[in-house]
Write an enzyme that holds these catalytic residues in place. Structure first.
Site, PDB file in Angstrom:
ATOM      1  N   GLU A  33       4.168  -6.616   3.817  1.00  0.00           N
ATOM      2  CA  GLU A  33       3.634  -7.909   4.218  1.00  0.00           C
ATOM      3  C   GLU A  33       4.567  -8.511   5.266  1.00  0.00           C
ATOM      4  O   GLU A  33       5.786  -8.514   5.088  1.00  0.00           O
ATOM      5  CB  GLU A  33       3.555  -8.880   3.026  1.00  0.00           C
ATOM      6  CG  GLU A  33       2.793  -8.361   1.821  1.00  0.00           C
ATOM      7  CD  GLU A  33       1.301  -8.244   2.046  1.00  0.00           C
ATOM      8  OE1 GLU A  33       0.794  -8.838   3.026  1.00  0.00           O
ATOM      9  OE2 GLU A  33       0.646  -7.546   1.254  1.00  0.00           O
TER      10      GLU A  33
ATOM     11  N   CYS B 111       0.839  -1.184   0.000  1.00  0.00           N
ATOM     12  CA  CYS B 111       0.000   0.000   0.000  1.00  0.00           C
ATOM     13  C   CYS B 111       0.879   1.240   0.000  1.00  0.00           C
ATOM     14  O   CYS B 111       2.088   1.160  -0.136  1.00  0.00           O
ATOM     15  CB  CYS B 111      -0.902  -0.003   1.230  1.00  0.00           C
ATOM     16  SG  CYS B 111      -1.762  -1.577   1.495  1.00  0.00           S
TER      17      CYS B 111
ATOM     18  N   ASP C  88      -2.479  -9.199   8.787  1.00  0.00           N
ATOM     19  CA  ASP C  88      -1.174  -9.099   9.427  1.00  0.00           C
ATOM     20  C   ASP C  88      -0.956  -7.759  10.115  1.00  0.00           C
ATOM     21  O   ASP C  88      -0.059  -7.617  10.938  1.00  0.00           O
ATOM     22  CB  ASP C  88      -0.048  -9.373   8.429  1.00  0.00           C
ATOM     23  CG  ASP C  88      -0.115  -8.493   7.185  1.00  0.00           C
ATOM     24  OD1 ASP C  88      -1.176  -7.907   6.920  1.00  0.00           O
ATOM     25  OD2 ASP C  88       0.893  -8.411   6.468  1.00  0.00           O
TER      26      ASP C  88
ATOM     27  N   LEU D  64      -3.874  -1.535  -1.211  1.00  0.00           N
ATOM     28  CA  LEU D  64      -3.874  -2.594  -2.210  1.00  0.00           C
ATOM     29  C   LEU D  64      -4.020  -3.885  -1.415  1.00  0.00           C
ATOM     30  O   LEU D  64      -3.106  -4.280  -0.682  1.00  0.00           O
ATOM     31  CB  LEU D  64      -2.580  -2.571  -3.018  1.00  0.00           C
ATOM     32  CG  LEU D  64      -2.489  -3.438  -4.273  1.00  0.00           C
ATOM     33  CD1 LEU D  64      -3.548  -3.053  -5.291  1.00  0.00           C
ATOM     34  CD2 LEU D  64      -1.105  -3.335  -4.894  1.00  0.00           C
TER      35      LEU D  64
END
Length: 642
Positions: free
Chosen positions: A82, A2, A106, A52
């Site tokens: 991530e 993102c 996460d 995203l």
């Protein structure tokens, strides 16, 4: 994956400044078209986020609020990246700390780990990330970036506060709010011209910096960031014990296989880039074990001899992947340069980023995430230049006076004479001759082309501290260390992030994993460079994983026919026109640049990389300084899932 942006104010004007955030967020809409424009604010802080979505798509919206049961909204999080071990972290936090989660993503694992374990939690995160956590009770902001610098984080601090974000363009949109200036940094310009990229923590704007890889920062309203390094890569070389070679190869294969499995975690389709080399082929071969319908992607050029397409296609067929090829011509290449430079934020003069942009554009039509092989060369000893200390070892035995004499002798030998380069490089110490995997200009050419040249601003300015911390190490390990802090995070990872995110595509790099590094860091030199090859131990580890035709090929990536195109009709006229119209006379001697172009076209000297370095800067200057170049940036609309 993102885009985040934030502003910690010095005067409690957070809620008012929230009104100016649409511009800062819109600058990086490509990083998060699924959920653009998310904001949150209180008196001291404004956070903005473009999402995203890959994991827990229906939830895990950001800015994310989380807290322990006694204070459920204590923290606000914006998080780009991530964390691949988030399932394990969530389970541990729930069992050991009683953490309660309200999503399946996460992001909550990151902020909960910070709450229970403090800043030390960053070292437990296995992934790529840049994030901001605001503690509403202590009024403290915590920023952090992943160990290798896979994800970017820019910062600017002034009288009005500190702005931070995933893209420099967003920081430029907030400079007036923090009281920063737009002056260019002449030292950073010189570093760029020599290295082909701007080394961290610099940017080309004096008042904007980057939080370095492996660092976190703590801020309170009105204070400057307090930066601390939490990860320093150390090559703790340990010779193999008798009979231990195969065990080490098995260990490499096992940890890489585990890393790929973790990197495959997503609620969307994951594909893989595939060139003709061993690194990307290994990743794809391991990935297809988890996704039998794996799609691989490569790119080539409209010029014979400059394409990895055939080898990549053979590799895809061997592992059973569906394969897609994007072929790029010189006209398409040239027309995309302004758009590509706009996405870069600061110039990077690596021509390989252009085919990367196009193959990412093609991949995004089919998948939302791709794996790639970045980092293998730095971790496992993959660059041919790493063999240089072996070839120059006889010079190490010479007294200092004789080495200096060899250097003086080399200066008198005509250019092109065999042995001249060997004498010249042998006369220098490692610290003098090596400062990473890129160099466009030597001192003489730099002095001729760059106005205001300052010799103290070249390589030793960037690498001196890095060499100081590695004194006594094996010379190959020292070169790897230099590349981890310079070439990898300044070039390789910048182009990987920027070119994929330009297309709203997430790129994951399983080699750059802390557990993979822990194995690679112990390899002795004879397991990196042996039997005339590089990455020897990695190749041995992959013997049962990658096809035989790839196992001993040199790494080529996506080679670009830049030398030919700049000398011929394909790019020569474009280059001459770019030089003529650029308003950079105060930075470059344009007559000297044109002379280099003529010299290159005549075929007397290959100036392609030097010319490309200057040309990319001129395009950047036209966009971000002059305003004379306006790239066409399309608003792309993508579905949330693919």
């Amino acid at each position: 994956m993102c885009g985040l942006v934030g502003l910690l104010t010095s005067d409690g004007s957070g809620r008012r400044l929230r009104e100016g955030f649409p511009t800062a967020l819109h600058c990086m809409r490509h990083r998060g078209p699924d959920e653009p424009g998310g904001t949150w604010s209180d008196d001291d802080l404004v956070l903005g986020f473009n999402r995203l979505a890959f994991i827990d798509i229906e939830h895990s919206h950001q800015p994310l609020r989380w807290g322990p049961p006694e204070s459920p909204d204590r923290y606000a999080l914006t998080y780009n990246g991530e964390v691949y071990n988030y399932l394990e972290l969530r389970a541990q936090l729930a069992a050991d700390e009683g953490a309660v989660f309200h999503t399946e993503g996460d992001g909550e694992a990151v902020v909960a780990a910070f709450h229970y374990w403090g800043p030390g939690a960053v070292a437990r995160l296995r992934g790529m990330f840049a994030f901001a956590i605001w503690d509403t009770e202590t009024r403290t902001l915590f920023l952090a970036r992943d160990p290798f610098g896979i994800k970017p984080l820019f910062m600017a601090t002034g009288p009005g506060g500190t702005a931070f974000g995933s893209e420099k363009k967003s920081i430029l949109a907030l400079l007036d709010s923090v009281g920063g200036g737009r002056d260019l940094d002449p030292r950073a310009i010189e570093h760029y011209t020599v290295l082909q990229y701007v080394p961290e923590p610099e940017t080309l704007h004096r008042d904007i910096t980057r939080l370095e890889s492996g660092c976190h920062a703590t801020l309170t309203p009105g204070s400057a960031p307090r930066i601390q390094r939490y990860f320093t890569p150390q090559f703790d070389i340990r010779p193999f014990t008798s009979g231990g070679e195969q065990r080490r190869y098995d260990e490499i294969a096992e940890v890489l296989s585990d890393s790929v499995a973790k990197h495959m975690r997503a609620d969307v389709t994951v594909g893989s880039f595939l060139s003709g080399g061993i690194d990307s082929t290994a990743i794809a071969a391991l990935a297809i074990r988890h996704n039998p319908d794996l799609i691989t992607f490569t790119t080539g050029f409209e010029r014979e001899g400059y394409s990895e397409v055939d080898v990549a296609a053979e590799s895809a067929a061997a592992i059973g992947a569906r394969h897609i090829v994007k072929v790029v011509g010189p006209a398409e290449f040239a027309s995309a340069i302004p758009e590509i430079v706009w996405y870069l934020d600061d110039p990077v003069a690596d021509p390989a980023l252009v085919p990367l942009y196009f193959v990412a554009q093609e991949a995004r039509k089919h998948v939302k995430v791709v794996l790639s092989g970045e980092g293998a060369d730095e971790l496992f000893g993959g660059y041919t230049i790493y063999r240089e200390p072996l070839s120059l070892k006889p010079f190490d035995r010479l007294p200092g006076g004789l080495r200096s004499a060899a250097g003086r002798l080399s200066a008198r030998i005509p250019e092109g004479t065999r042995g001249k380069s060997l004498l010249h490089r042998g006369s220098m110490t490692l610290e003098e001759r090596y400062y990473g995997n890129a160099r466009s200009f030597d001192d003489a050419r730099l002095r001729a082309v760059l106005r205001g040249y300052r010799p103290e601003w070249t390589h030793t300015d960037v690498t001196a501290d890095l060499y100081a911390t590695t004194r006594g190490w094996d010379p190959v390990a020292r070169m790897q260390h230099i590349d981890l802090f310079t070439w990898l995070r300044g070039d390789i990872l910048v182009k990987a992030d920027k070119m994929t995110m330009a297309n709203s595509l997430e790129l994951r790099v399983p080699f750059l994993d802390p557990e993979v590094f822990e194995v690679a860091q112990r390899l002795p030199t004879d397991q990196k460079l042996a039997h005339g090859t590089t990455k020897y131990a990695l190749r041995r580890a992959l013997e049962q994983i990658v096809p035989g035709h790839v196992l001993h090929r040199k790494k080529l990536g996506f080679p670009v026919p830049l030398r030919h195109w700049l000398a011929g009709t394909e790019l020569h006229d474009w280059a001459r026109e770019t030089i003529a119209h650029s308003q950079t006379d105060q930075i470059f001697d344009k007559a000297a640049v044109l002379a280099m172009l003529d010299e290159h076209r005549a075929g007397t000297v290959d100036n392609s990389r030097r010319l490309w370095t200057v040309l990319v800067f001129m395009v950047w200057h036209g966009i971000f300084v002059e305003g004379s170049i306006t790239p066409t940036i399309a608003d792309r609309e993508y579905p949330v899932t693919l």
